[in-house]
Write an enzyme that holds these catalytic residues in place. Structure first.
Site, PDB file in Angstrom:
ATOM      1  CG  HIS A 123      65.867  14.500 121.030  1.00  0.00           C
ATOM      2  ND1 HIS A 123      66.573  15.233 121.906  1.00  0.00           N
ATOM      3  CD2 HIS A 123      64.909  15.021 121.106  1.00  0.00           C
ATOM      4  CE1 HIS A 123      65.874  15.973 122.858  1.00  0.00           C
ATOM      5  NE2 HIS A 123      64.869  15.971 122.081  1.00  0.00           N
ATOM      6  CG  HIS A 145      63.583  18.779 126.647  1.00  0.00           C
ATOM      7  ND1 HIS A 145      64.909  18.096 126.547  1.00  0.00           N
ATOM      8  CD2 HIS A 145      62.924  18.503 125.697  1.00  0.00           C
ATOM      9  CE1 HIS A 145      64.820  17.576 125.306  1.00  0.00           C
ATOM     10  NE2 HIS A 145      63.671  17.705 124.766  1.00  0.00           N
ATOM     11  CG  ASP A 151      63.651  19.907 121.893  1.00  0.00           C
ATOM     12  OD1 ASP A 151      64.056  18.925 122.229  1.00  0.00           O
ATOM     13  OD2 ASP A 151      62.354  20.026 122.159  1.00  0.00           O
ATOM     14  CG  ASP A 199      62.058  14.873 123.896  1.00  0.00           C
ATOM     15  OD1 ASP A 199      61.029  14.021 124.204  1.00  0.00           O
ATOM     16  OD2 ASP A 199      61.940  15.708 123.280  1.00  0.00           O
TER      17      ASP A 199
END
Length: 1011
Positions: A424, A49, A51, A173
C-alpha cells in the site's frame, strides 16, 4: 486415484518430510478462555506494522539502515519477538507481512527454526493476513492481489502446515477498502477482516451507533457466499496514548515498585481502564480488541512485553469494571477475538448490520480526500501491470515444461517483485522518490532475469529434435518510448505469446527506423503491415536510440496459451521509396469507416464524434488539468494536494490548448490515426484499428511544467449526450462494477466541501456511464482516479506533478523527474459504446481481459546469425498449449507449476460474468479440465481455497446472524460450507476421473493438479 487425493490432502495438513508433526494446539483451539456475558473481555493484540517499503526501501527496512530517515529494522523485530515469546507462554504476537518473514526465515539456524515452529504450533505466534505484503485496495488489480496472497500463503503452509494458515484479514493501513478485497478474503477461507481507515464521518457515525462491526456482503453476484465479518479498529492501529513501550517510544514504562518515587502502577492500570471503557461503549459485544503496537514496533520486544505483562497482571491487582461487569485483560489475537465475538453474538442472538458497498474514497477531514494516490506515479503503476503480464506468460511457459525440471529462479524473483509492488505504499505511489526508484529497479531486474529461462523453456517447447537453439528473445519494455534494439536491426524475429484461453488477433506495434519491410508469418505467408510516425522523437529521454516510426501488423488468431512467430526483413531501398499516407484538410477528417470510426473537428483539432458497431454518437474528448492546492496543511482548509491527497485549488479544470490543438492524420489498411499536439508537453494519438469495436486514445503527458509555480494534475475528459444524471460506475479491483452517485454516500451524511476530490473513485480497469439506450465505457491500462462530475461526462486523471507535501508522512512533494527533466508518462484509454443489440459486458469483457493479459511480444535479432530456413528445421513457428478454446465466459486465470511439488500445477478458473450481466453468458458453465491441459495426462486434482494453500473442505466458516441493510432487512443465513461455496466437490473416484468443473457467475475455483 482416490488414494492419491488422500495423500495430497495429508501433505497439505502437514505430513511432510516422512514424519507426522507433533500434536498441535494452534488456531481457535489455542485461544484463551474468555469470560461470560457478565465480563468485559479485553483482547490485547501485540503487533508491528512493517511497511514493505515507504520512507526507506525494502532492504533498508529489513536490515535497519538509514536510521536518519527512520529507526526501523525488521530483522531485529522478528528476532526480538521470538526471544520474548519463549520467555512467557502467555505472550502472543501476530506476524503479517510474509515478504519480511520469508527473508528472515531463510537465514535461521535449525534450532531457531524448531523454536519458531513450536511457537506457531502453540498459537503464540500467529500469522494474520499472510500475503507477501499488505496490499493496497484502490490501485491493485485482483489478479495481482490473488497471486501475492497465494505466494505468501503457500510458503506458510509449506513451512508450518495447518498452523501457518491465517484465518483473518489484517488490512490496517490501506487508504480505503474495496468490495472485491473483502470478497477475496471470503474466498480465501478467512473468517474476518480488520481495518482502520475509513471516512472520518463514517467512523464517527458507526462508533456513535455501536456499529463498527458488520457483515460485509462483498459481491452482489455471490450473495451470502461473499459475506465476511468486518471490524473497524478503534484507535487507528496504535496503542493507546501513553502505552507504547518500545525503544522507539517516549511513553513512561510501568513502575510497579512501590518503594520508588516513580511508582505509577495503579495510575497506569486505571488510565488503561479509562481507554477500555471508552472503546467498549462503542462496540456491540462484551469483547473488545486493543492493538498494542504501531509502525515498526517491538524492535525491543522484551521492553514492550515486560510492560504488557505488568499491565495485564495489574487488572488482577487493581480490579476494574465497566457497567458493573469486571474487566478481564489478556493476550490474544485477531482470530481469537473473532471467535469470541462470534460465540457471544450467537448466544445473545445478536445480529450485525450488513454492508454492501465499499469504503471509498477515504477522507480524514473535510478537505483531505485520499483520492490522489489513485493516480500518483503513473509509470510505476504501468510497470507493475507489465510485470504481472510477463509473470503470467512465464508461468504458462513454465507449466508447459513442468516435466523438464528447469530451476526457474527468474520466475521466483518476478513473483516476489510483483508481490512487493502490491504493498500500500508501492502501487499507490505514496513512497519517497528513492524508494519508488528502488521498486522500479526490483521489478525491472526481475523482468530481465527471466530472459535466459524463457529462451531455454521456449526452445524446449518448440524444438523438433534433440538439439537446442537459443532464440535470443528479448522483451521490449521501452517500446513505449520507441526503444527496442532488436527491432532496429535489418532482420528480426517477432514471437507473440497469447496468455488467454482463446485465440486473439493482436495488433503488434514495434519501433523501427525504416519505412520498407517484408513481413512474413509462420507459414512464410506475406503479412500486411503499415508504417506510422512515432508519437514523439523522445530525444530528451535518456541515451537510447529512439526510432522514428512504428511498424504495425496483425498477428492473426494467435493460439490460446500459445505462440506465433513472424519474420521481418528491412528492404534496402531509399527512404522515399515508401510514401506515408499523410493527409490534412476537412475532407480527410473522418477516420475509420461506417462501422467503427471517428470524426475530428477541423477548427479545434478535437474529437467531435465516434461510431462504434454502427452507432454514432457526439463525443468530445480533451486533455485538461487541475491546479493543485499549495496549502501549508496548518488547517483543514489549508490542505495541500500531494501523493495521497487530491485537492484542486479551484474546482474547475483548465483546457490545454496552447495556442490551439494542431494535428496530422495518417491512414492505412490496418489503422487510421490522428496525431494531436495540445502543447509542448501534451500529445495524443486517437487510433482506429480496422475490424475492432473500440477507439484507442494514446496519450503522452510530460514533462509537466511547474516553473510558473502551479502544480498540475492532468485529466482526460469525455463528454457525451448520455443522460446519466448523478450516477456512474467504476470497477472494484478489475471485477464487478460498483454504482457511484455524485455527492452521495450510502452509510453516512456526505458534505461536499471538496466537490471534485470528494467524488473521485479508484478506476482499476473501467469507468462507465449509461442511460436507457446506451452505455459508454472507458477502459484504462493502469489504475487511475476517475469520476463523473456532470451528466454525460467521465474523466480519468492520468498524471500529477505537485510542489507541496500533503502532510501525511511521506515528507516529499510528488515532483517526479527522470533523465533530468519532469517525468513523462504515456498510456492508453479504450472507448466503447454499446446500445440495443450489443452487450456492454461482452464487448468490455473481451477487451478488458485482453488488455490485462495482453499478448506478450518478444523480439530477437537471431536472424543476423541464422536464416528463417535454417530455423525452420530446428523449431516450430507456432505452438498451442491447449487444443480447445475456453468458453467465452471462462478465463484461465492461473496456470503455473506448483512452487513446492514437482509435477503438480496450480490452475485457477474464473467465471467472467456477474449475475444478470448477459442473457446467455451469466449462467453456470461446465468444462472438463482435461480438454485444456492436453500436454499431460492428468493423474489427480484437489480443489483448494483461493490461495492454493489448503483443501477447500479445510476452510472453516463461522455462523453469523445478519441484520438490517439498506436494501434488505432482517434475514439470517447459516454458513453451511457446501451451500456457501456452491462448489462441486472433486472427492470421489468418478469426479476425479472425469475432471468436470462447474463455475457459477463470478466464481473463481482453484485446483492443484498432478500430471
Amino acid at each position: 486415484m482416490l488414494k492419491i487425493g488422500v495423500v495430497v490432502a495429508a501433505a497439505f495438513l502437514g505430513l511432510a518430510h516422512g514424519r507426522i508433526l507433533p500434536k498441535v494446539n494452534c488456531g481457535y483451539e489455542s485461544c484463551p478462555k474468555v469470560g461470560g456475558e457478565d465480563v468485559l473481555n479485553v483482547h490485547v493484540v501485540p503487533h508491528s506494522h512493517d511497511d514493505v517499503g515507504w520512507l526507506k526501501t525494502v532492504d533498508q527496512y529489513y536490515f535497519g539502515t538509514k536510521t536518519n530517515i527512520q529507526r526501523a529494522g525488521v530483522q531485529y523485530i522478528i528476532d526480538s519477538v521470538i526471544k520474548a515469546l519463549t520467555e512467557n507462554p502467555e505472550r502472543r504476537f501476530i506476524q503479517v507481512e510474509t515478504a519480511f518473514f520469508h527473508r528472515w526465515w531463510m537465514d535461521q539456524s535449525s534450532s531457531k527454526v524448531e523454536e519458531v515452529k513450536r511457537l506457531v504450533r502453540s498459537g503464540r505466534l500467529e500469522f494474520i493476513g499472510g500475503a507477501w505484503s499488505m496490499n493496497d485496495e484502490g490501485a491493485a488489480h485482483y489478479h495481482s492481489i490473488i497471486d501475492q496472497f497465494s505466494l505468501g500463503l503457500t510458503f506458510l503452509n509449506q513451512t508450518f502446515g495447518a498452523c501457518g494458515r491465517p484465518k483473518i484479514g489484517w488490512q490496517i493501513d490501506p487508504f480505503g477498502h474495496s468490495r472485491e478485497m473483502a470478497n477475496i478474503f471470503s474466498e480465501l477461507g478467512y473468517d474476518g477482516l480488520f481495518f482502520s481507515r475509513l471516512d472520518w464521518r463514517d467512523k464517527s457515525r458507526r462508533l456513535t451507533t455501536r456499529t463498527p462491526e458488520m457483515i460485509w456482503q462483498a459481491s452482489p453476484t455471490r450473495g451470502n457466499v461473499s459475506n465476511l465479518f468486518t471490524s473497524v479498529l478503534y484507535n487507528h492501529y496504535s496503542a493507546p496514548s501513553g502505552y507504547c513501550f518500545d525503544v522507539t517510544c517516549s511513553d513512561d514504562p510501568i513502575i510497579d515498585d512501590p518503594r520508588s518515587k516513580e511508582y505509577n502502577y495503579k495510575q497506569k492500570v486505571e488510565g488503561y481502564a479509562r481507554f477500555i471503557k471508552s472503546q467498549a461503549s462503542n462496540y456491540p459485544t462484551n469483547n473488545i480488541l486493543i492493538t498494542m503496537g504501531d509502525d515498526f514496533n517491538y524492535q525491543d520486544a522484551n521492553s514492550y512485553f515486560i510492560n504488557l505483562d505488568k499491565l495485564i497482571k495489574g487488572f488482577n491487582l487493581f480490579p476494574q469494571s465497566f457497567n458493573g461487569r469486571p474487566i478481564k485483560v489478556f493476550y490474544s489475537t485477531p482470530s481469537c477475538y473473532v471467535k469470541a465475538v462470534n460465540e457471544a453474538s450467537l448466544k445473545k442472538k445478536q445480529a450485525f448490520a450488513v454492508k454492501t458497498d465499499d469504503f471509498f474514497p477515504y477522507a480524514t477531514d473535510y478537505n483531505a480526500y485520499w483520492s490522489g494516490y489513485f493516480t500518483s506515479r503513473p509509470t510505476s503503476k504501468r510497470l507493475e501491470r507489465q510485470g504481472n503480464n510477463l509473470l503470467q506468460v512465464i508461468r504458462q511457459i513454465s507449466a508447459q515444461n513442468i516435466t523438464y525440471h528447469v530451476n526457474v529462479q527468474g520466475l521466483d524473483l518476478l513473483e516476489e517483485a510483483v508481490g512487493i509492488m502490491q504493498h500500500h505504499d508501492a502501487i499507490t505511489g505514496t513512497e519517497k522518490q528513492h524508494v519508488a526508484d528502488d521498486y522500479a529497479r526490483i521489478v525491472d531486474e526481475a523482468m530481465h532475469n527471466t530472459t535466459s529461462e524463457i529462451n531455454l523453456l521456449l526452445s524446449n517447447l518448440l524444438k523438433k529434435g534433440n538439439g537446442y537453439v537459443n532464440l535470443q528473445l528479448q522483451s521490449c519494455i521501452l517500446a513505449n518510448i520507441s526503444v527496442c534494439a532488436q527491432s532496429l536491426e535489418n532482420n528480426f524475429l517477432v514471437a507473440v505469446w497469447n496468455p488467454l484461453g482463446r485465440k486473439v488477433d493482436y495488433r503488434v506495434r514495434l519501433p523501427v527506423d525504416g519505412k520498407n519491410f517484408d513481413v512474413r508469418g509462420p507459414l512464410n505467408e506475406s503479412i500486411k503491415y503499415q508504417i506510422v510516425p512515432s508519437i514523439s522523437n523522445f530525444s530528451n529521454l535518456g541515451e537510447y536510440h529512439h526510432a522514428k516510426y512504428d511498424l504495425v501488423f496483425v498477428a492473426e488468431q494467435v493460439p490460446a496459451i500459445g505462440m506465433k512467430m513472424y519474420f521481418v526483413n528491412k528492404k534496402q531501398v531509399k527512404e522515399y521509396g515508401y510514401i506515408l499516407n499523410e493527409a490534412y484538410g476537412y475532407e480527410r477528417l473522418n477516420l475509420g469507416n461506417n462501422k467503427t470510426g471517428i470524426r475530428i473537428n477541423n477548427a479545434t483539432g478535437l474529437l467531435e464524434s465516434v461510431t462504434i458497431n454502427g452507432t454514432q454518437m457526439k463525443i468530445q474528448q480533451e486533455l485538461m488539468y487541475y491546479i493543485g492546492a499549495k496549502g501549508d496543511n496548518s488547517a483543514f482548509n489549508r490542505r495541500a494536494s500531494g501523493a495521497y491527497i487530491f485537492r484542486p485549488a479551484v474546482n474547475k479544470s483548465v483546457p490545454i490548448k496552447f495556442p490551439k490543438v494542431t494535428f496530422k492524420v495518417f491512414k492505412g489498411d490496418l489503422v487510421d490515426e490522428v496525431h494531436q499536439n495540445f502543447s509542448s508537453w501534451v500529445k495524443q494519438i486517437i487510433r482506429v484499428y480496422k475490424n475492432t469495436s473500440h477507439i484507442e486514445f494514446d496519450w503522452l503527458v510530460g514533462p509537466i511544467p511547474v516553473n510558473d509555480g502551479e502544480p498540475k494534475e492532468v485529466i482526460s475528459r469525455f463528454t457525451t449526450p448520455i443522460n446519466s444524471g448523478k450516477e456512474f460506475y467504476t470497477d472494484s479491483n478489475g471485477r464487478e462494477m460498483v454504482k457511484r452517485t455524485r455527492d452521495h454516500r450510502e452509510t453516512y451524511n456526505y458534505s461536499n466541501e471538496e466537490p471534485v476530490a470528494g467524488n473521485y473513485y479508484p478506476v482499476t480497469s473501467k469507468i462507465s456511464i449509461q442511460d436507457k439506450s446506451f452505455t459508454v465505457s472507458v477502459l484504462n491500462d493502469r489504475a487511475q482516479g476517475g469520476t463523473s462530475l456532470k451528466s454525460g461526462e467521465m474523466e480519468l486523471m492520468v498524471h500529477r506533478r505537485l510542489l507541496k507535501d500533503d502532510g501525511f508522512g511521506v515528507g516529499e512533494a510528488l515532483n517526479e523527474t527522470e533523465f533530468g527533466i519532469g517525468l513523462v508518462a504515456r498510456g492508453t484509454h479504450y472507448l466503447t459504446i454499446t446500445g440495443k443489440g450489443f452487450s456492454t459486458s461482452e464487448v468490455t469483457k473481451d477487451l478488458g481481459t485482453e488488455k490485462i493479459l495482453t499478448p506478450w511480444v518478444f523480439v530477437s535479432d537471431i536472424l543476423k546469425k541464422q536464416t528463417v530456413q535454417s530455423l525452420s528445421k530446428q523449431i516450430d513457428f507456432t505452438y498451442s498449449g491447449i487444443t480447445k478454446q475456453l468458453p467465452k465466459n471462462v478465463q484461465l486465470l492461473t496456470l503455473q507449476p506448483h512452487k513446492y511439488r514437482n509435477n503438480w500445477l496450480v490452475v485457477r478458473l474464473e467465471h467472467l460474468y456477474a449475475k444478470d450481466e448477459h442473457p446467455n453468458l451469466s449462467k453456470n458453465v461446465t468444462i472438463n479440465l482435461r480438454d485444456y491441459i492436453p500436454k499431460y495426462k492428468l493423474v489427480s486434482l484437489l480443489e483448494t481455497a483461493l490461495g492454493a494453500d489448503k483443501p477447500l473442505d479445510e476452510s472453516k466458516y463461522l455462523n453469523w446472524i445478519l441484520g438490517e441493510n439498506l436494501q434488505k432487512a432482517n434475514y439470517t443465513h447459516n454458513f453451511d460450507l457446501g451451500k456457501k461455496l456452491g462448489y462441486i466437490r472433486v472427492d470421489t473416484p468418478q469426479q476425479m476421473h472425469n475432471f468436470n468443473i462447474t463455475l457459477a457467475p463470478m466464481q473463481i475455483r482453484t485446483f492443484i493438479v498432478q500430471v
